[in-house]
Design an enzyme around this catalytic site. Structure first.
Site, PDB file in Angstrom:
ATOM      1  N   HIS A   1      83.357  30.026  43.970  1.00  0.00           N
ATOM      2  CA  HIS A   1      84.133  31.268  43.961  1.00  0.00           C
ATOM      3  C   HIS A   1      83.876  32.259  45.088  1.00  0.00           C
ATOM      4  CE1 HIS A   1      85.854  30.171  40.145  1.00  0.00           C
ATOM      5  NE2 HIS A   1      84.646  29.988  39.634  1.00  0.00           N
TER       6      HIS A   1
ATOM      7  N   HIS B   1      80.175  33.201  36.046  1.00  0.00           N
ATOM      8  CA  HIS B   1      81.513  32.744  35.633  1.00  0.00           C
ATOM      9  C   HIS B   1      82.568  33.726  36.121  1.00  0.00           C
ATOM     10  CE1 HIS B   1      84.729  31.095  33.165  1.00  0.00           C
ATOM     11  NE2 HIS B   1      84.952  32.304  32.700  1.00  0.00           N
TER      12      HIS B   1
END
Length: 137
Positions: free
Chosen positions: A30, A128
């Site tokens: 990410h 996350h």
């Protein structure tokens, strides 16, 4: 060092290792400072971003900034979901060929700006990516 103290130390070291490992996965999946919307296929393949069954992820989002600035989102936060106080530019990669499996994943990238990111923090580290939100303010 007593047996109980040794167990506590081992458990603490193991949890630190697991959190660091989860952060490294988050970082790989990410965070990418230099990426464009045309880099999705290459970056996802290069970083081995797939589901556990080797099928392609439907969507993957990259935050376009330094890893430290993304880490700072979790600074001083309790474990759990949080939102960034600063905004980020992101690239959202959406799967074009639904149901594909690696290495045939093909993505359409979209560059978005002024986004607040919602992430999960554990042990002071992001682990996350939940979603992005347009900063209306």
């Amino acid at each position: 060092v007593s047996c109980t103290q040794e167990k506590v130390i081992k458990k603490l070291l193991f949890s630190i290792f697991v959190e660091e490992e989860r952060y490294e996965k988050f970082r790989r999946q990410h965070i990418s400072k230099k990426m464009t919307e045309n880099d999705c296929d290459q970056r996802i393949s290069q970083n081995k971003i797939y589901k556990n069954d080797n099928s392609c992820k439907e969507t993957n989002t990259f935050i376009l900034d330094d890893a430290q600035k993304v880490k700072d989102i979790c600074k001083g936060k309790k474990d759990g979901m949080t939102k960034s106080t600063k905004t980020f530019s992101i690239v959202v990669c959406k799967l074009k060929n639904e149901g594909a499996r690696k290495p045939k994943c093909q993505y359409r990238g979209k560059h978005l700006t002024n986004r607040v990111v919602a992430i999960k923090c554990e042990g002071g580290l992001p682990v996350h990516f939940e979603r992005d939100i347009l900063n209306a303010g």
